[in-house]
Enzyme design. Structure first.
Site, PDB file in Angstrom:
ATOM      1  N   ASP A 343     -71.123 -31.152 -32.197  1.00  0.00           N
ATOM      2  CA  ASP A 343     -70.841 -29.732 -32.058  1.00  0.00           C
ATOM      3  C   ASP A 343     -71.656 -29.143 -30.913  1.00  0.00           C
ATOM      4  O   ASP A 343     -72.861 -29.421 -30.781  1.00  0.00           O
ATOM      5  CB  ASP A 343     -71.189 -29.023 -33.377  1.00  0.00           C
ATOM      6  CG  ASP A 343     -70.955 -27.541 -33.325  1.00  0.00           C
ATOM      7  OD1 ASP A 343     -69.782 -27.133 -33.224  1.00  0.00           O
ATOM      8  OD2 ASP A 343     -71.940 -26.780 -33.380  1.00  0.00           O
ATOM      9  N   GLU A 379     -68.090 -32.066 -28.184  1.00  0.00           N
ATOM     10  CA  GLU A 379     -67.482 -30.763 -27.946  1.00  0.00           C
ATOM     11  C   GLU A 379     -68.176 -30.265 -26.674  1.00  0.00           C
ATOM     12  O   GLU A 379     -69.322 -29.814 -26.739  1.00  0.00           O
ATOM     13  CB  GLU A 379     -67.725 -29.813 -29.113  1.00  0.00           C
ATOM     14  CG  GLU A 379     -67.039 -28.477 -28.912  1.00  0.00           C
ATOM     15  CD  GLU A 379     -67.352 -27.473 -30.003  1.00  0.00           C
ATOM     16  OE1 GLU A 379     -66.462 -26.670 -30.346  1.00  0.00           O
ATOM     17  OE2 GLU A 379     -68.487 -27.464 -30.517  1.00  0.00           O
TER      18      GLU A 379
END
Length: 708
Positions: A343, A379
């Site tokens: 993330d 990401e």
């Protein structure tokens, strides 16, 4: 309590069959107390007198799995110098492998008074916080073998532990929403029938609940609020015994592996649940705030935040880098997971201020013999300056390709001038990855994910409808590149419903026929809806869960998705390991872009604002795979015809040099595609807003190549 000196490594609580070694890092501490807790949280304290390289440690004989524990760290409380030690706060071990309890928002969790941030808070947090649990490391893995599929054979299914199984009628009620629920044969059968090869789970690291959400009757559903990087989230376990979540998680992985399905974890190493200077003191902040967090240069009382959560972990500090690498290695070696999706990964590359692909974190991952061998998905953005880094990660990494998502959405909603971008993304995004020697497999292609509209909502709503989140519509992305097909939300109009179904098939077909690695968001194959909410991070209820009643209602959509995945698995030309070169194979290029009239696209064709239809020829002769006897077998060739126009378009089959005969195998204009045979030079009408896939049935003819 009897204690021995113990060892400074490994960090955390390590049970060896006779007792437990405890070790914790803190450079800021002047004294560290290990707190042993009974079931009523009555505490017995052990002072850690042994200190090696800022690691405080002791071995406690007789401490067994299930034992709850925490720490009290004595040292300076001087926020203006970045120091926030407070022995009144019972602290969670950063290396705890299981966690018991959950924070409740009590004022004692904070080192300041509510409404009076300058006032020091010495209230004891013991009865309101989370504590570590000693775990049993022993587990019967049997003959477990991680599937470790290569990227070009991978189809990812992104899911939430609770949302995937919370309403599944075939899963016993007590198992729904848990690791054991995912391990249930009915759930694994669904994934296997669909044909996906990897289950990417949204955060399962132990996370903390947000007090603000609790005040509104909501909760942190998604879990991007990590506090324990080694511990499976306890609320996803069925057992009430402390530490049982570890065994249940391992059992889930073992069951998925037996079905040939990899397990990928969505991990959040960019920040923690402690927030900024107004947040609680739960672990890192009270252990060594200066070491674990990035503080503002010249103003260490405040936190440097590139994540939008209040803090960012200091990835330039050796202790933080060790924590991240130890955690990753633990999940691979002890928990048998097959990869990670990071993330806001750009934050991990900010060793100083700018995103730096030469940062220490990337170097450590590259040289690690364990972590470097599993799937690593970034990401590739964060909220800091220069944070959008799609295409800029090192060669070992793959990336969520946000440009792919945007291009596919734009094309199918009929945006002007969207065709060139769509073609680039469909062919594997060489403009993003080829210059660094990377391959199409660096691109994780997706049209929908947990963050944003579901597939069904993408074709049903022009605007977000996030009223249930209690933020007056301020949350969630406002630019969704969606199209409601003529009505906002629910409708009974059969024409609109038919168009929406077709658009869902268009998006799925494009995703599964594109070069790269496809990722499907859970429930999209069933037509899951969130009623237009594009940010269900706080909705732990039916709005965010899969509605399994849709299995029968949308059986055609599931079967359509299954057949596309099956087609992809069967044909290497649809999942190439290298970029197209444009060079000839058997007198034909490996890829050719065609106008509806059958001729090759030219620059003028690409430049037209109103162009919404094109064909793409995929040459199977350019691909060879080892056959059963070791011989090389070439793949079939395909022709994909795409029409995002609001009217039907007649396509002429290309000259016989591409193939003398073709058969339609996928037609998104109908859920059940008819097998239509076509000859070179003949015409076929592609319905408005639809896609047609044809497979070559007759080989090219030399006469066709010469123009006959």
């Amino acid at each position: 309590m009897q204690t021995w000196p113990g060892q400074p490594y490994p960090l955390g609580a390590t049970y060896d069959g006779s007792g437990t070694n405890f070790a914790i890092y803190s450079e800021a501490a002047e004294k560290v107390e290990l707190v042993i807790l009974d079931e009523g949280r009555t505490e017995e304290t052990v002072v850690l007198n042994e200190v090696d390289r800022f690691i405080w440690h002791a071995y406690v004989p007789g401490v067994r799995p299930g034992q709850r524990y925490g720490y009290r760290v004595h040292g300076p409380y001087a926020p203006d110098r970045g120091l926030r030690c407070n022995p009144a706060k019972l602290l969670l071990d950063p290396y705890a492998k299981a966690v018991d309890g959950q924070i409740d928002g009590d004022e004692s969790l904070f080192s300041h008074r509510f409404g009076r941030p300058q006032d020091f808070n010495a209230d004891d947090s013991r009865d309101h916080t989370m504590v570590g649990v000693v775990v049993d490391p022993f587990f019967d893995w049997g003959d477990d073998r991680p599937p470790r599929r290569p990227y070009h054979e991978t189809v990812i299914y992104e899911a939430h532990v609770r949302g995937l199984t919370a309403t599944h009628p075939d899963v016993p009620r007590e198992l729904r929403g848990t690791y054991a629920g995912i391990a249930h044969p009915a759930v694994i059968q669904h994934l296997s029938d669909l044909g996906v090869t990897a289950l990417e789970l949204m955060p399962v690291h132990q996370y903390a609940q947000d007090g603000v959400l609790r005040e509104h009757g909501l909760s942190n559903y998604w879990g991007y609020n990590t506090i324990g990087f080694f511990a499976p989230h306890s609320a996803y376990a069925t057992g009430s015994h402390p530490g049982s979540q570890v065994q249940e998680f391992k059992s889930m992985v073992k069951a998925l592996h037996q079905a040939g399905i990899e397990v990928i974890l969505d991990v959040v190493y960019n920040h923690t649940a402690e927030g900024n200077e107004q947040g609680p003191t739960l672990s890192f902040k009270g252990i060594d705030n200066n070491a674990y967090y990035r503080l503002v240069d010249g103003d260490p009382a405040h936190y440097y935040d590139t994540t939008g959560t209040g803090n960012s972990l200091s990835v330039k500090h050796p202790a933080v880098l060790q924590l991240i690498m130890d955690s990753l290695r633990y999940w691979v070696t002890e928990m048998h997971v097959d990869g990670f999706r990071f993330d806001l990964a750009a934050s991990l590359a900010r060793q100083f201020h700018e995103v730096d692909r030469l940062s220490a974190f990337f170097d450590l991952v590259q040289q690690d013999p364990v972590v470097s061998q599993v799937k690593l998905i970034a990401e590739p953005w964060d909220l800091g300056d220069g944070g959008y880094q799609v295409g800029n990660f090192p060669p070992l990494w793959t990336e969520w390709n946000g440009k792919y998502r945007d291009a596919v959405r734009d094309f199918w909603r009929g945006a002007e001038s969207s065709m060139p971008e769509l073609a680039s993304r469909f062919a594997g995004s060489s403009d993003l990855y080829q210059h660094e020697g990377r391959r199409p497999l660096a691109s994780i292609n997706f049209v929908t994910a947990h963050d944003g509209f579901t597939l069904r909502d993408l074709v049903s709503y022009n605007e977000k409808h996030n009223e249930a989140n209690a933020e007056d519509g301020r949350d969630g992305e406002s630019t969704n590149r969606s199209w409601n097909c003529g009505a906002e939300g629910d409708t009974d109009d059969p024409r609109i419903l038919d168009l929406r179904a077709r658009q869902q098939r268009n998006l799925l077909a494009t995703l599964l026929l594109s070069q790269g690695v496809p990722m499907i968001a859970h429930g999209d194959e069933l037509g899951r809806t969130q009623k237009g909410n594009n940010n269900v991070y706080c909705q732990d209820n039916e709005l965010a869960w899969i509605n399994w009643d849709l299995r029968e209602e949308n059986a055609e959509l599931f079967d359509f998705t299954r057949r596309l995945i099956e087609l992809r698995h069967a044909h290497p030309v649809l999942r190439r390991r290298r970029f197209f070169s444009g060079r000839s194979h058997d007198d034909l290029p490996d890829i050719a872009w065609l106008c509806p009239d059958g001729r090759a696209m030219c620059d003028e064709d690409w430049a037209r604002d109103d162009a919404h239809a094109l064909g793409v020829f995929l040459n199977g002769a350019a691909i060879s795979e080892p056959g059963p006897q070791g011989e090389h077998v070439t793949d079939d060739s395909f022709l994909v015809l795409l029409n995002s126009h609001h009217e039907p378009v007649r396509f002429r089959m290309p000259e016989a040099g591409y193939g003398a005969g073709w058969r339609a195998v996928v037609d998104t204009a109908a859920a059940e595609s008819e097998e239509v045979d076509l000859l070179a030079g003949s015409e076929v009408e592609v319905e408005s807003r639809s896609l047609l896939v044809l497979i070559r049935t007759q080989e090219p003819t030399r006469a066709g190549t010469e123009g006959s």
